[in-house]
Design a protein around this motif. Structure first.
Motif, PDB file in Angstrom:
ATOM      1  N   LYS A  48     -57.178  71.915  50.281  1.00 32.19           N
ATOM      2  CA  LYS A  48     -58.420  73.112  50.003  1.00 32.19           C
ATOM      3  C   LYS A  48     -57.966  73.453  48.537  1.00 32.19           C
ATOM      4  CE  LYS A  48     -59.910  74.260  54.529  1.00 32.19           C
ATOM      5  NZ  LYS A  48     -59.895  75.305  55.499  1.00 32.19           N
ATOM      6  N   ALA A  49     -56.629  73.665  48.490  1.00 29.85           N
ATOM      7  CA  ALA A  49     -55.982  74.133  46.878  1.00 29.85           C
ATOM      8  C   ALA A  49     -56.207  73.033  45.899  1.00 29.85           C
ATOM      9  CB  ALA A  49     -54.731  74.564  46.955  1.00 29.85           C
ATOM     10  N   ASN A  50     -56.047  71.681  46.236  1.00 28.83           N
ATOM     11  CA  ASN A  50     -56.585  70.574  45.362  1.00 28.83           C
ATOM     12  C   ASN A  50     -57.532  70.078  45.273  1.00 28.83           C
ATOM     13  OD1 ASN A  50     -53.459  70.107  44.190  1.00 28.83           O
ATOM     14  ND2 ASN A  50     -53.102  70.413  46.384  1.00 28.83           N
ATOM     15  N   SER A  51     -58.734  70.511  46.049  1.00 35.26           N
ATOM     16  CA  SER A  51     -60.019  69.980  45.961  1.00 35.26           C
ATOM     17  C   SER A  51     -60.768  70.376  44.797  1.00 35.26           C
ATOM     18  CB  SER A  51     -60.684  70.531  47.542  1.00 35.26           C
ATOM     19  OG  SER A  51     -62.058  69.879  47.298  1.00 35.26           O
ATOM     20  N   PRO A  52     -61.697  69.630  44.457  1.00 28.93           N
ATOM     21  CA  PRO A  52     -61.901  68.061  44.510  1.00 28.93           C
ATOM     22  C   PRO A  52     -61.283  67.253  43.918  1.00 28.93           C
ATOM     23  CG  PRO A  52     -63.629  69.065  43.247  1.00 28.93           C
ATOM     24  CD  PRO A  52     -62.741  70.097  43.212  1.00 28.93           C
ATOM     25  N   GLY A  53     -60.529  67.675  42.487  1.00 31.28           N
ATOM     26  CA  GLY A  53     -60.168  66.836  41.612  1.00 31.28           C
ATOM     27  C   GLY A  53     -58.691  66.263  41.729  1.00 31.28           C
ATOM     28  N   ALA A  54     -57.986  66.664  42.399  1.00 30.38           N
ATOM     29  CA  ALA A  54     -56.584  66.128  42.716  1.00 30.38           C
ATOM     30  C   ALA A  54     -56.286  65.937  44.174  1.00 30.38           C
ATOM     31  CB  ALA A  54     -55.678  67.415  42.090  1.00 30.38           C
ATOM     32  N   LEU A  55     -57.217  65.506  44.983  1.00 33.42           N
ATOM     33  CA  LEU A  55     -56.715  65.091  46.359  1.00 33.42           C
ATOM     34  C   LEU A  55     -55.987  64.048  46.263  1.00 33.42           C
ATOM     35  CD1 LEU A  55     -60.405  65.326  48.022  1.00 33.42           C
ATOM     36  CD2 LEU A  55     -58.336  66.936  48.325  1.00 33.42           C
ATOM     37  N   PRO A  56     -55.140  63.571  47.234  1.00 30.81           N
ATOM     38  CA  PRO A  56     -54.291  62.578  47.412  1.00 30.81           C
ATOM     39  C   PRO A  56     -55.277  61.227  47.508  1.00 30.81           C
ATOM     40  CG  PRO A  56     -54.323  63.867  49.508  1.00 30.81           C
ATOM     41  CD  PRO A  56     -55.206  64.628  48.423  1.00 30.81           C
ATOM     42  N   ASP A  57     -54.739  60.169  47.274  1.00 30.58           N
ATOM     43  CA  ASP A  57     -55.366  59.078  47.506  1.00 30.58           C
ATOM     44  C   ASP A  57     -55.476  58.470  48.993  1.00 30.58           C
ATOM     45  OD1 ASP A  57     -55.953  58.245  44.754  1.00 30.58           O
ATOM     46  OD2 ASP A  57     -54.080  58.081  44.437  1.00 30.58           O
ATOM     47  N   ILE A  58     -54.420  58.795  49.500  1.00 27.76           N
ATOM     48  CA  ILE A  58     -54.361  58.463  50.957  1.00 27.76           C
ATOM     49  C   ILE A  58     -53.350  59.506  51.522  1.00 27.76           C
ATOM     50  CG2 ILE A  58     -53.552  56.722  52.842  1.00 27.76           C
ATOM     51  CD1 ILE A  58     -53.725  54.631  50.498  1.00 27.76           C
ATOM     52  N   LEU A  59     -53.866  59.851  53.170  1.00 26.99           N
ATOM     53  CA  LEU A  59     -53.192  60.865  53.915  1.00 26.99           C
ATOM     54  C   LEU A  59     -52.660  60.030  55.005  1.00 26.99           C
ATOM     55  CD1 LEU A  59     -52.510  63.604  54.950  1.00 26.99           C
ATOM     56  CD2 LEU A  59     -55.026  63.596  55.877  1.00 26.99           C
ATOM     57  N   PHE A  60     -51.240  60.159  55.199  1.00 24.69           N
ATOM     58  CA  PHE A  60     -50.774  59.964  56.433  1.00 24.69           C
ATOM     59  C   PHE A  60     -50.428  61.192  57.460  1.00 24.69           C
ATOM     60  CE2 PHE A  60     -49.460  56.219  53.772  1.00 24.69           C
ATOM     61  CZ  PHE A  60     -49.583  54.985  54.675  1.00 24.69           C
ATOM     62  N   LEU A  61     -51.208  61.150  58.570  1.00 28.30           N
ATOM     63  CA  LEU A  61     -51.200  62.299  59.275  1.00 28.30           C
ATOM     64  C   LEU A  61     -50.741  61.974  60.822  1.00 28.30           C
ATOM     65  CD1 LEU A  61     -52.705  64.903  59.965  1.00 28.30           C
ATOM     66  CD2 LEU A  61     -54.677  63.702  60.453  1.00 28.30           C
ATOM     67  N   ASP A  62     -49.651  62.806  60.960  1.00 30.50           N
ATOM     68  CA  ASP A  62     -49.066  62.954  62.398  1.00 30.50           C
ATOM     69  C   ASP A  62     -49.921  63.675  63.414  1.00 30.50           C
ATOM     70  OD1 ASP A  62     -47.032  62.623  64.419  1.00 30.50           O
ATOM     71  OD2 ASP A  62     -45.945  64.396  63.824  1.00 30.50           O
ATOM     72  N   LEU A  63     -50.069  63.301  64.544  1.00 28.57           N
ATOM     73  CA  LEU A  63     -50.732  63.970  65.536  1.00 28.57           C
ATOM     74  C   LEU A  63     -50.373  65.197  66.159  1.00 28.57           C
ATOM     75  CD1 LEU A  63     -52.527  60.979  67.257  1.00 28.57           C
ATOM     76  CD2 LEU A  63     -53.831  62.480  65.510  1.00 28.57           C
ATOM     77  N   ASN A  64     -48.975  65.284  66.519  1.00 29.87           N
ATOM     78  CA  ASN A  64     -48.417  66.396  67.131  1.00 29.87           C
ATOM     79  C   ASN A  64     -47.440  67.203  66.065  1.00 29.87           C
ATOM     80  OD1 ASN A  64     -49.301  65.481  69.759  1.00 29.87           O
ATOM     81  ND2 ASN A  64     -47.501  64.034  69.538  1.00 29.87           N
ATOM     82  N   MET A  65     -48.149  68.266  65.433  1.00 27.70           N
ATOM     83  CA  MET A  65     -47.771  69.071  64.598  1.00 27.70           C
ATOM     84  C   MET A  65     -48.034  70.789  65.144  1.00 27.70           C
ATOM     85  SD  MET A  65     -48.719  67.646  60.926  1.00 27.70           S
ATOM     86  CE  MET A  65     -50.445  67.740  61.175  1.00 27.70           C
ATOM     87  N   PRO A  66     -47.131  71.540  64.677  1.00 32.77           N
ATOM     88  CA  PRO A  66     -47.409  72.960  65.040  1.00 32.77           C
ATOM     89  C   PRO A  66     -48.431  73.570  64.242  1.00 32.77           C
ATOM     90  CG  PRO A  66     -45.434  72.683  63.654  1.00 32.77           C
ATOM     91  CD  PRO A  66     -45.927  71.383  63.852  1.00 32.77           C
ATOM     92  N   ARG A  67     -48.870  74.535  64.679  1.00 33.75           N
ATOM     93  CA  ARG A  67     -49.784  75.545  63.988  1.00 33.75           C
ATOM     94  C   ARG A  67     -51.398  75.015  64.171  1.00 33.75           C
ATOM     95  NH1 ARG A  67     -48.407  79.177  59.394  1.00 33.75           N
ATOM     96  NH2 ARG A  67     -48.664  77.371  58.062  1.00 33.75           N
ATOM     97  N   LYS A  68     -51.491  73.819  63.691  1.00 39.88           N
ATOM     98  CA  LYS A  68     -52.718  72.977  63.702  1.00 39.88           C
ATOM     99  C   LYS A  68     -52.310  71.531  63.723  1.00 39.88           C
ATOM    100  CE  LYS A  68     -56.160  74.312  61.393  1.00 39.88           C
ATOM    101  NZ  LYS A  68     -57.189  74.579  60.233  1.00 39.88           N
ATOM    102  N   ASN A  69     -52.669  70.730  65.111  1.00 38.59           N
ATOM    103  CA  ASN A  69     -52.416  69.430  65.130  1.00 38.59           C
ATOM    104  C   ASN A  69     -53.052  68.498  64.582  1.00 38.59           C
ATOM    105  OD1 ASN A  69     -54.597  68.742  66.793  1.00 38.59           O
ATOM    106  ND2 ASN A  69     -53.734  69.518  68.632  1.00 38.59           N
ATOM    107  N   GLY A  70     -53.050  67.259  64.193  1.00 37.49           N
ATOM    108  CA  GLY A  70     -53.309  66.237  63.744  1.00 37.49           C
ATOM    109  C   GLY A  70     -54.967  66.000  64.067  1.00 37.49           C
ATOM    110  N   HIS A  71     -55.270  65.983  65.358  1.00 36.06           N
ATOM    111  CA  HIS A  71     -56.611  66.190  65.969  1.00 36.06           C
ATOM    112  C   HIS A  71     -57.514  67.110  65.192  1.00 36.06           C
ATOM    113  CE1 HIS A  71     -55.672  63.444  69.443  1.00 36.06           C
ATOM    114  NE2 HIS A  71     -54.328  64.105  69.382  1.00 36.06           N
TER     115      HIS A  71
END
Length: 149
Positions: A48-71
């Motif tokens: 959200k801080a980098n939107s819309p101009g500086a978003l990454p080209d690709i996101l690698f996302l782990d599913l099992n993370m704390p606070r908010k998971n990958g799903h």
């Protein structure tokens, strides 16, 4: 790859996995900049801080993370129009076919089971970047969704 440089975002709470990922990128000498975040809340704040101009080209996302998971993150990313073109590669220790199918249905670009060997990690990262770019950052057919080292 047909672009000179790629910005990759890795969302993974495991410090060792992040280190191995960075080492693999460095050894492959790929033209990338890698940023890491360690939970889903950090991920969404970063996007959200980098939107819309500086978003990454690709996101690698782990599913099992704390606070908010990958799903939850994938669902939120796909619901927000400013992120609808962001390719999301699921990067998980699990290869449960029901989860794989769900991630495909929710719009992930690829699914990778984290390999246990460093050489395979390098191979699968290289394949993921190459395949994603060749497909113009779009989701492939289901048969090509899971990437193997």
């Amino acid at each position: 790859m047909n672009k000179k440089h790629y910005n990759i975002l890795l969302a993974d709470d495991d410090d060792d996995d992040c280190s191995f990922f960075r080492e693999a990128i460095d050894e492959l000498k790929l033209p990338v900049t890698l940023v890491t975040v360690h939970d889903g809340v950090q991920l969404m704040d970063y996007l959200k801080a980098n939107s819309p101009g500086a978003l990454p080209d690709i996101l690698f996302l782990d599913l099992n993370m704390p606070r908010k998971n990958g799903h939850e993150c994938l669902k939120e990313i796909k619901e927000l129009s400013e992120f609808d073109t962001l390719p999301v590669i699921i990067f998980s220790t699990s290869l449960d076919i029901e989860i794989v199918d769900l991630m495909y249905q929710k719009g992930a670009t690829h699914y990778i089971r984290k390999p246990g060997e460093f050489a395979k990690l390098k191979t699968v990262i290289n394949n993921a970047l190459t395949t994603t770019v060749e497909n113009n950052l779009k989701q492939p057919a289901r048969e090509q969704f899971v990437l193997q080292p």
